[in-house]
Scaffold this motif. Structure first.
Motif, PDB file in Angstrom:
ATOM      1  N   ARG A 112      14.847  41.071  52.793  1.00 48.64           N
ATOM      2  CA  ARG A 112      13.451  40.770  53.088  1.00 48.64           C
ATOM      3  C   ARG A 112      13.213  40.274  54.514  1.00 48.64           C
ATOM      4  O   ARG A 112      12.374  39.402  54.758  1.00 48.64           O
ATOM      5  CB  ARG A 112      12.871  39.754  52.104  1.00 48.64           C
ATOM      6  N   MET A 113      13.959  40.817  55.454  1.00 44.78           N
ATOM      7  CA  MET A 113      13.741  40.452  56.858  1.00 44.78           C
ATOM      8  C   MET A 113      12.315  40.853  57.231  1.00 44.78           C
ATOM      9  O   MET A 113      11.887  41.968  56.934  1.00 44.78           O
ATOM     10  CB  MET A 113      14.748  41.176  57.749  1.00 44.78           C
ATOM     11  N   PRO A 114      11.559  39.977  57.870  1.00 47.68           N
ATOM     12  CA  PRO A 114      10.180  40.309  58.251  1.00 47.68           C
ATOM     13  C   PRO A 114      10.124  41.544  59.160  1.00 47.68           C
ATOM     14  O   PRO A 114      10.972  41.730  60.044  1.00 47.68           O
ATOM     15  CB  PRO A 114       9.708  39.062  59.002  1.00 47.68           C
ATOM     16  N   PHE A 115       9.121  42.372  58.924  1.00 45.70           N
ATOM     17  CA  PHE A 115       8.963  43.643  59.638  1.00 45.70           C
ATOM     18  C   PHE A 115       8.987  43.477  61.156  1.00 45.70           C
ATOM     19  O   PHE A 115       9.734  44.173  61.852  1.00 45.70           O
ATOM     20  CB  PHE A 115       7.658  44.326  59.201  1.00 45.70           C
ATOM     21  N   GLU A 117      10.022  41.040  63.137  1.00 45.76           N
ATOM     22  CA  GLU A 117      11.322  40.565  63.625  1.00 45.76           C
ATOM     23  C   GLU A 117      12.348  41.705  63.586  1.00 45.76           C
ATOM     24  O   GLU A 117      13.103  41.908  64.536  1.00 45.76           O
ATOM     25  CB  GLU A 117      11.794  39.401  62.756  1.00 45.76           C
ATOM     26  N   PHE A 118      12.337  42.457  62.502  1.00 43.47           N
ATOM     27  CA  PHE A 118      13.244  43.594  62.364  1.00 43.47           C
ATOM     28  C   PHE A 118      13.018  44.610  63.484  1.00 43.47           C
ATOM     29  O   PHE A 118      13.955  45.025  64.159  1.00 43.47           O
ATOM     30  CB  PHE A 118      13.050  44.259  60.990  1.00 43.47           C
ATOM     31  N   MET A 119      11.765  45.000  63.673  1.00 42.26           N
ATOM     32  CA  MET A 119      11.468  46.027  64.678  1.00 42.26           C
ATOM     33  C   MET A 119      11.816  45.570  66.095  1.00 42.26           C
ATOM     34  O   MET A 119      12.336  46.348  66.886  1.00 42.26           O
ATOM     35  CB  MET A 119      10.002  46.468  64.588  1.00 42.26           C
ATOM     36  N   LEU A 120      11.536  44.330  66.414  1.00 43.00           N
ATOM     37  CA  LEU A 120      11.860  43.838  67.756  1.00 43.00           C
ATOM     38  C   LEU A 120      13.368  43.884  68.015  1.00 43.00           C
ATOM     39  O   LEU A 120      13.811  44.335  69.085  1.00 43.00           O
ATOM     40  CB  LEU A 120      11.326  42.422  67.957  1.00 43.00           C
ATOM     41  N   LEU A 121      14.156  43.451  67.044  1.00 49.68           N
ATOM     42  CA  LEU A 121      15.606  43.468  67.214  1.00 49.68           C
ATOM     43  C   LEU A 121      16.164  44.892  67.225  1.00 49.68           C
ATOM     44  O   LEU A 121      17.084  45.200  67.987  1.00 49.68           O
ATOM     45  CB  LEU A 121      16.280  42.625  66.135  1.00 49.68           C
ATOM     46  N   ILE A 122      15.583  45.762  66.415  1.00 41.38           N
ATOM     47  CA  ILE A 122      16.033  47.159  66.373  1.00 41.38           C
ATOM     48  C   ILE A 122      15.717  47.864  67.691  1.00 41.38           C
ATOM     49  O   ILE A 122      16.555  48.592  68.233  1.00 41.38           O
ATOM     50  CB  ILE A 122      15.375  47.900  65.175  1.00 41.38           C
ATOM     51  N   ILE A 123      14.531  47.653  68.213  1.00 36.41           N
ATOM     52  CA  ILE A 123      14.165  48.274  69.500  1.00 36.41           C
ATOM     53  C   ILE A 123      15.098  47.782  70.599  1.00 36.41           C
ATOM     54  O   ILE A 123      15.568  48.573  71.425  1.00 36.41           O
ATOM     55  CB  ILE A 123      12.687  47.996  69.844  1.00 36.41           C
ATOM     56  N   LEU A 124      15.398  46.505  70.587  1.00 36.59           N
ATOM     57  CA  LEU A 124      16.319  45.945  71.573  1.00 36.59           C
ATOM     58  C   LEU A 124      17.718  46.560  71.446  1.00 36.59           C
ATOM     59  O   LEU A 124      18.315  46.993  72.432  1.00 36.59           O
ATOM     60  CB  LEU A 124      16.386  44.423  71.411  1.00 36.59           C
ATOM     61  N   ALA A 125      18.225  46.633  70.218  1.00 40.23           N
ATOM     62  CA  ALA A 125      19.575  47.157  69.992  1.00 40.23           C
ATOM     63  C   ALA A 125      19.658  48.659  70.269  1.00 40.23           C
ATOM     64  O   ALA A 125      20.531  49.116  71.019  1.00 40.23           O
ATOM     65  CB  ALA A 125      20.017  46.867  68.555  1.00 40.23           C
ATOM     66  N   LYS A 126      18.772  49.408  69.689  1.00 37.26           N
ATOM     67  CA  LYS A 126      18.818  50.874  69.817  1.00 37.26           C
ATOM     68  C   LYS A 126      18.428  51.313  71.225  1.00 37.26           C
ATOM     69  O   LYS A 126      19.087  52.165  71.819  1.00 37.26           O
ATOM     70  CB  LYS A 126      17.898  51.530  68.784  1.00 37.26           C
ATOM     71  N   GLY A 127      17.363  50.724  71.754  1.00 39.13           N
ATOM     72  CA  GLY A 127      16.949  51.066  73.117  1.00 39.13           C
ATOM     73  C   GLY A 127      18.009  50.688  74.132  1.00 39.13           C
ATOM     74  O   GLY A 127      18.297  51.445  75.066  1.00 39.13           O
ATOM     75  N   GLY A 128      18.613  49.517  73.941  1.00 37.32           N
ATOM     76  CA  GLY A 128      19.683  49.085  74.849  1.00 37.32           C
ATOM     77  C   GLY A 128      20.848  50.044  74.862  1.00 37.32           C
ATOM     78  O   GLY A 128      21.418  50.353  75.912  1.00 37.32           O
ATOM     79  N   ARG A 129      21.200  50.546  73.687  1.00 34.55           N
ATOM     80  CA  ARG A 129      22.313  51.508  73.615  1.00 34.55           C
ATOM     81  C   ARG A 129      21.983  52.778  74.383  1.00 34.55           C
ATOM     82  O   ARG A 129      22.789  53.273  75.162  1.00 34.55           O
ATOM     83  CB  ARG A 129      22.622  51.860  72.167  1.00 34.55           C
TER      84      ARG A 129
END
Length: 139
Positions: A112-115, A117-129
């Protein structure tokens, strides 16, 4: 057409479907026929949306826990939940890592990670890669 293919490959690569987007991105960058910025943006968008599918599936996966067809054993599910509880939301930053990254996005939904928060971390991780991959390709 190349952008659509890259988007689809990046989307599929982020789901539990085995796919490879990095090779396509590198090939398109090396062709010098496309905007590097747009390639990175398209790959990031596709990969983030694929991760969102995993998150969404995770949100509703537990409702089917008692079903005979449920694909995850009780022990595996418990281990995944313990991992997330130990490392928390920051573990999603490892979503770009092969093999473990896609299940992490599923677990984030399950926990149940908040949407936002999830999207911000995913964009950072995936975009960074993808930014790092583009930079290494051009170096």
């Amino acid at each position: 057409m190349a952008y659509a293919g890259l988007f689809l490959a990046a989307f599929l690569a982020a789901t539990l479907v085995p796919a490879q987007s990095e090779a396509i991105l590198v090939g398109l960058i090396l062709s010098k026929d496309y905007s590097i910025y747009l390639l990175v943006l398209v790959a990031t968008a596709g990969n983030c949306l694929g991760s969102l599918v995993n998150w969404y599936l995770g949100r509703y996966l537990e409702y089917f826990r008692e079903s005979t067809w449920f694909p995850v054993s009780e022990a595996s599910l418990s281990r995944a939940q313990n991992f997330y509880q130990r490392y928390g939301a920051w573990s999603v930053l490892l979503s770009w890592v092969p093999i473990i990254g896609d299940p992490l996005t599923l677990i984030a939904g399950l926990m149940r990670m908040p949407f936002l928060e999830f999207m911000l971390l995913i964009i950072l991780a995936k975009g960074g890669r993808y930014i790092m991959l583009a930079w290494l390709t051009l170096s």
